[in-house]
Motif scaffolding. Structure first.
Motif, PDB file in Angstrom:
ATOM      1  N   ASP A  13      -1.207  -9.759 -10.668  1.00 17.32           N
ATOM      2  CA  ASP A  13      -1.513 -10.128 -12.053  1.00 17.32           C
ATOM      3  C   ASP A  13      -0.684  -9.311 -13.044  1.00 17.32           C
ATOM      4  O   ASP A  13      -0.195  -9.843 -14.040  1.00 17.32           O
ATOM      5  CB  ASP A  13      -3.000  -9.930 -12.352  1.00 17.32           C
ATOM      6  CG  ASP A  13      -3.884 -10.944 -11.656  1.00 17.32           C
ATOM      7  OD1 ASP A  13      -3.370 -11.985 -11.197  1.00 17.32           O
ATOM      8  OD2 ASP A  13      -5.102 -10.685 -11.559  1.00 17.32           O
ATOM      9  N   SER A  14      -0.522  -8.031 -12.780  1.00 13.67           N
ATOM     10  CA  SER A  14       0.222  -7.153 -13.684  1.00 13.67           C
ATOM     11  C   SER A  14       1.704  -7.502 -13.742  1.00 13.67           C
ATOM     12  O   SER A  14       2.332  -7.402 -14.794  1.00 13.67           O
ATOM     13  CB  SER A  14       0.082  -5.694 -13.248  1.00 13.67           C
ATOM     14  OG  SER A  14      -1.255  -5.275 -13.340  1.00 13.67           O
ATOM     15  N   LEU A  15       2.265  -7.906 -12.611  1.00 16.24           N
ATOM     16  CA  LEU A  15       3.697  -8.183 -12.538  1.00 16.24           C
ATOM     17  C   LEU A  15       4.028  -9.677 -12.631  1.00 16.24           C
ATOM     18  O   LEU A  15       5.194 -10.052 -12.560  1.00 16.24           O
ATOM     19  CB  LEU A  15       4.273  -7.613 -11.234  1.00 16.24           C
ATOM     20  CG  LEU A  15       4.157  -6.100 -11.060  1.00 16.24           C
ATOM     21  CD1 LEU A  15       4.704  -5.683  -9.704  1.00 16.24           C
ATOM     22  CD2 LEU A  15       4.873  -5.373 -12.181  1.00 16.24           C
ATOM     23  N   PHE A  16       2.976 -10.507 -12.767  1.00 15.40           N
ATOM     24  CA  PHE A  16       3.154 -11.956 -12.871  1.00 15.40           C
ATOM     25  C   PHE A  16       3.887 -12.520 -11.653  1.00 15.40           C
ATOM     26  O   PHE A  16       4.822 -13.320 -11.780  1.00 15.40           O
ATOM     27  CB  PHE A  16       3.885 -12.336 -14.166  1.00 15.40           C
ATOM     28  CG  PHE A  16       3.218 -11.796 -15.394  1.00 15.40           C
ATOM     29  CD1 PHE A  16       2.064 -12.390 -15.877  1.00 15.40           C
ATOM     30  CD2 PHE A  16       3.730 -10.686 -16.048  1.00 15.40           C
ATOM     31  CE1 PHE A  16       1.424 -11.887 -17.010  1.00 15.40           C
ATOM     32  CE2 PHE A  16       3.105 -10.174 -17.174  1.00 15.40           C
ATOM     33  CZ  PHE A  16       1.948 -10.772 -17.658  1.00 15.40           C
ATOM     34  N   ILE A  17       3.464 -12.073 -10.473  1.00 13.72           N
ATOM     35  CA  ILE A  17       4.006 -12.590  -9.217  1.00 13.72           C
ATOM     36  C   ILE A  17       2.831 -13.026  -8.346  1.00 13.72           C
ATOM     37  O   ILE A  17       1.679 -12.700  -8.637  1.00 13.72           O
ATOM     38  CB  ILE A  17       4.876 -11.543  -8.479  1.00 13.72           C
ATOM     39  CG1 ILE A  17       4.087 -10.262  -8.193  1.00 13.72           C
ATOM     40  CG2 ILE A  17       6.127 -11.227  -9.302  1.00 13.72           C
ATOM     41  CD1 ILE A  17       4.850  -9.216  -7.395  1.00 13.72           C
ATOM     42  N   SER A  18       3.121 -13.735  -7.273  1.00 15.68           N
ATOM     43  CA  SER A  18       2.044 -14.222  -6.415  1.00 15.68           C
ATOM     44  C   SER A  18       1.527 -13.098  -5.516  1.00 15.68           C
ATOM     45  O   SER A  18       2.228 -12.114  -5.251  1.00 15.68           O
ATOM     46  CB  SER A  18       2.529 -15.380  -5.545  1.00 15.68           C
ATOM     47  OG  SER A  18       3.392 -14.898  -4.527  1.00 15.68           O
ATOM     48  N   LYS A  19       0.306 -13.270  -5.041  1.00 11.43           N
ATOM     49  CA  LYS A  19      -0.278 -12.306  -4.100  1.00 11.43           C
ATOM     50  C   LYS A  19       0.536 -12.266  -2.812  1.00 11.43           C
ATOM     51  O   LYS A  19       0.681 -11.210  -2.195  1.00 11.43           O
ATOM     52  CB  LYS A  19      -1.731 -12.659  -3.806  1.00 11.43           C
ATOM     53  CG  LYS A  19      -2.644 -12.477  -4.993  1.00 11.43           C
ATOM     54  CD  LYS A  19      -4.057 -12.942  -4.686  1.00 11.43           C
ATOM     55  CE  LYS A  19      -4.842 -13.061  -5.969  1.00 11.43           C
ATOM     56  NZ  LYS A  19      -6.120 -13.718  -5.774  1.00 11.43           N
ATOM     57  N   GLY A  20       1.098 -13.405  -2.425  1.00 12.65           N
ATOM     58  CA  GLY A  20       1.936 -13.468  -1.233  1.00 12.65           C
ATOM     59  C   GLY A  20       3.185 -12.604  -1.371  1.00 12.65           C
ATOM     60  O   GLY A  20       3.601 -11.936  -0.421  1.00 12.65           O
ATOM     61  N   THR A  21       3.768 -12.609  -2.561  1.00 13.15           N
ATOM     62  CA  THR A  21       4.946 -11.771  -2.808  1.00 13.15           C
ATOM     63  C   THR A  21       4.570 -10.299  -2.720  1.00 13.15           C
ATOM     64  O   THR A  21       5.297  -9.498  -2.125  1.00 13.15           O
ATOM     65  CB  THR A  21       5.556 -12.096  -4.189  1.00 13.15           C
ATOM     66  OG1 THR A  21       5.957 -13.461  -4.198  1.00 13.15           O
ATOM     67  CG2 THR A  21       6.744 -11.206  -4.501  1.00 13.15           C
ATOM     68  N   VAL A  22       3.435  -9.954  -3.275  1.00  7.71           N
ATOM     69  CA  VAL A  22       2.965  -8.562  -3.199  1.00  7.71           C
ATOM     70  C   VAL A  22       2.754  -8.174  -1.738  1.00  7.71           C
ATOM     71  O   VAL A  22       3.172  -7.093  -1.308  1.00  7.71           O
ATOM     72  CB  VAL A  22       1.661  -8.353  -4.005  1.00  7.71           C
ATOM     73  CG1 VAL A  22       1.120  -6.943  -3.790  1.00  7.71           C
ATOM     74  CG2 VAL A  22       1.886  -8.629  -5.475  1.00  7.71           C
ATOM     75  N   LYS A  23       2.136  -9.059  -0.966  1.00  5.61           N
ATOM     76  CA  LYS A  23       1.877  -8.750   0.443  1.00  5.61           C
ATOM     77  C   LYS A  23       3.169  -8.587   1.228  1.00  5.61           C
ATOM     78  O   LYS A  23       3.278  -7.714   2.087  1.00  5.61           O
ATOM     79  CB  LYS A  23       0.981  -9.820   1.066  1.00  5.61           C
ATOM     80  CG  LYS A  23      -0.442  -9.744   0.558  1.00  5.61           C
ATOM     81  CD  LYS A  23      -1.334 -10.779   1.191  1.00  5.61           C
ATOM     82  CE  LYS A  23      -2.735 -10.672   0.614  1.00  5.61           C
ATOM     83  NZ  LYS A  23      -3.667 -11.570   1.278  1.00  5.61           N
TER      84      LYS A  23
END
Length: 53
Positions: A13-23
């Motif tokens: 949410d903070s970086l405006f990217i998907s949870k999949g990208t974070v993972k």
């Protein structure tokens, strides 16, 4: 953010990217650091901070 214990949804949410990208990035960081969990990563970070003092 991961090193500060933030969750994947918070980071996404903070970086405006998907949870999949974070993972994906998290998995790459864990691989490079040789850890298997957030707690292991945080322990390394905490120990490094102690050694610098």
């Amino acid at each position: 953010m991961l090193g500060k214990g933030r969750s994947a949804p918070f980071i996404a949410d903070s970086l405006f990217i998907s949870k999949g990208t974070v993972k994906t990035h998290t998995r790459h960081i864990y691989d490079k650091m040789g850890v298997h969990s957030k707690q292991e990563l945080l322990d390394i970070i905490e120990n490094e901070g102690r050694e610098l003092r």
